[in-house]
Scaffold this motif. Structure first.
Motif, PDB file in Angstrom:
ATOM      1  N   LEU A 324       0.828  -1.211   0.000  1.00 26.50           N
ATOM      2  CA  LEU A 324       0.000   0.000   0.000  1.00 26.50           C
ATOM      3  C   LEU A 324       0.862   1.260   0.000  1.00 26.50           C
ATOM      4  N   ARG A 325       2.002   1.201   0.697  1.00 21.72           N
ATOM      5  CA  ARG A 325       2.844   2.407   0.749  1.00 21.72           C
ATOM      6  C   ARG A 325       3.407   2.748  -0.615  1.00 21.72           C
ATOM      7  N   ASN A 326       3.400   1.771  -1.522  1.00 22.11           N
ATOM      8  CA  ASN A 326       3.901   2.039  -2.875  1.00 22.11           C
ATOM      9  C   ASN A 326       2.816   2.409  -3.872  1.00 22.11           C
ATOM     10  N   ARG A 327       1.622   2.573  -3.384  1.00 21.12           N
ATOM     11  CA  ARG A 327       0.562   3.075  -4.285  1.00 21.12           C
ATOM     12  C   ARG A 327      -0.280   4.073  -3.516  1.00 21.12           C
ATOM     13  N   LYS A 328       0.322   5.202  -3.284  1.00 21.51           N
ATOM     14  CA  LYS A 328      -0.311   6.228  -2.465  1.00 21.51           C
ATOM     15  C   LYS A 328      -1.655   6.686  -3.028  1.00 21.51           C
TER      16      LYS A 328
END
Ligand SMILES: Nc1ncnc2c1ncn2[C@@H]1O[C@H](COP(=O)(O)OP(=O)(O)O)[C@@H](O)[C@H]1O
Ligand SMILES: [Mg+2]
Length: 463
Positions: A324-328
């Motif tokens: 998730l942190r890589n698809r803000k």
């Protein structure tokens, strides 16, 4: 389109004064399809049958057959059942208060008699214009939601859009799929989506979690057993693969499968036959396998923990879910999605959204538990929130974790202390084991299924 063919917007005029009805009908004809009603019942009937865009509703305090209350009643009914209809209240000078009440209840506007027809026409035109904007807005929103949503999955980031299109492509084939990604990124949802878009959609979809079942039981869980195959096998039992014949089996946490079972699964993938434990009779099956893992299988192969040949068999297609942190782009979309999904559970409150700080925090947070963590935090926040906007502390972001639970005086129960300690130790062990549940269980000196149960209980994810 010539003027004659043009579909006119419908306007209903409700008034007990037949003179006014006829006058308005006369001046509005041509621009609208004019419908008239002289009492409440007739008005409501016409609304139901003809679904007009506009309703001009007379509220006349001194009227003989048509009281002010009736006007409001009609308005209430319209707003309840056909909220898109624009209602214009027409009042005498002495019934302005009623008109204001009506606006409060959702009337679009009011007009005080005496009627100036040009003024009234402008009000009608504007009402219609706004209605069209609202319709367009609704249509666009629905269209966007269609793009954001894919089955049960939402995602607007380019990464997720790519994954949706990959799912669409592989679903109708029978290819084995390996879904990889950190815990909580939606691997199981992907497997479900593939199954439900495949030709097998009406057949079984069975999930087997290779980490939650003790090794010695997993084999008979998968392949079934004959009566007397081992101590405790009192009856013959079909395995999950057999039960899922013609459907799909989702092998979750396949990285946790023992080497000896890996051989058997590989054989099944190659030959499409199984043998129940304690039997030599091959049973032919038609089952699609989708496997998932949050481990780096290549690393496991190097360590000698995972068979390379099985890896290649499984990963005919590899779908790798981004954390998730890589698809803000998806963070606030998901937060709102879960807010809307779960706010029904706490129906006593009206939840409007997140505070600015909460949104900023969510965007900068690392989400180690990915979408699952987001879902849990929002769900919890909905229960805890005092106001209509969710704050960082509702989301559990400002909690100070107090590991120093034994202070001067005893402040916590033994039960709570044990939970806190358990959670901390499990998290540490998982971190040390890089998400490998078997290894973490070893560090903690508990069995793998026990660890798995504890992780479930405390909602801890492997990575
Ligand atoms: N893209 C998504 N949209 C909506 N919900 C999601 C999405 N991804 C995951 N979830 C939800 O998050 C939770 C964890 O998903 P799951 O598929 O079990 O993850 P994983 O198998 O990777 O651990 C589930 O409740 C799932 O419904
Ligand atoms: Mg999972």
């Amino acid at each position: 389109m010539s003027d004659k063919e043009k579909v006119l917007a419908k306007i209903l005029i409700v008034d007990d004064d037949v003179g006014i009805l006829n006058q308005l009908k006369w001046v509005l004809q041509g621009e609208y399809e004019v419908l008239i009603a002289s009492n409440k019942e007739e008005g409501l009937r016409i609304i139901e049958e003809k679904m007009p865009e506009l309703v001009a509703l007379d509220v006349n305090l001194n009227g003989i057959s048509f009281s002010d209350r009736e006007g409001i009643e009609i308005l209430d009914k319209i707003k309840n059942r056909f909220p898109f209809i624009k209602v214009i209240m027409i009042t005498g000078d002495d019934s302005k208060e009623i008109a204001l009440e009506a606006i409060n209840k959702g009337a679009y506007d009011y007009y005080v008699k005496p009627i100036n027809i040009e003024e009234l026409k402008i009000i009608f035109r504007r009402a219609l214009y706004i209605q069209n904007l609202e319709k367009e807005n609704k249509r666009l929103t629905e269209e966007l939601q269609g793009r954001f949503k894919f089955g049960e999955m939402v995602g607007d980031s380019p990464q997720m859009q790519n994954i949706f299109s990959l799912i669409r492509k592989v679903a109708p084939t029978d290819a084995t799929v390996l879904v990889t990604g950190e815990s909580g990124t939606g691997k199981e949802l992907v497997a479900k989506a593939i199954h439900s878009l495949s030709l097998r959609r009406d057949e079984a979809f069975i999930v087997i979690n290779c980490a939650s079942i003790p090794e010695n039981l997993l084999e008979s869980e998968l392949f079934g057993h004959e009566k007397g195959a081992f101590t405790g096998a009192h009856i013959q039992r079909k395995g999950k693969l057999e039960v899922a014949d013609k459907g799909t089996v989702f092998l979750d946490e396949i990285g946790e499968m023992s080497l000896s079972l890996q051989v058997k699964i590989l054989r099944f993938l190659q030959e499409k036959v199984i043998e129940r434990v304690g039997s030599n009779t091959p049973i032919e099956l038609d089952v699609r396998i989708i496997a998932a893992t949050n481990q780096d299988l290549k690393e496991r192969i190097k360590e000698g923990k995972f068979r390379e040949d099985l890896y290649y068999r499984l990963s005919v297609i590899n779908i790798n879910l981004p954390s998730l942190r890589n698809r803000k782009d998806d963070i606030l979309l998901l937060a709102n999605y879960f807010l809307n999904k779960y706010k029904k559970e706490v129906s006593t409150k009206t939840m409007k959204g997140f505070t600015k700080q909460a949104k900023e925090l969510m965007l900068s947070y690392s989400w180690p538990g990915n979408v699952r963590e987001m879902e849990n935090r929002v769900r919890r926040a909905l229960i805890l929130a005092d106001n209509s906007f969710i704050t960082p502390s509702d989301l559990g972001f400002e909690e100070k974790r107090d590991m120093n639970i034994i202070g001067e005086t005893i402040k916590v129960s033994l039960k709570k202390a044990r939970c806190t300690l358990e959670i901390e130790l499990i998290k540490k062990a998982l971190k040390e084991a890089k998400g490998n549940i078997s290894l973490a269980a070893k560090i903690l000196e508990i069995s793998r299924p026990t660890l798995y149960d504890l992780m479930k209980k405390y909602n801890i994810s492997a990575m």
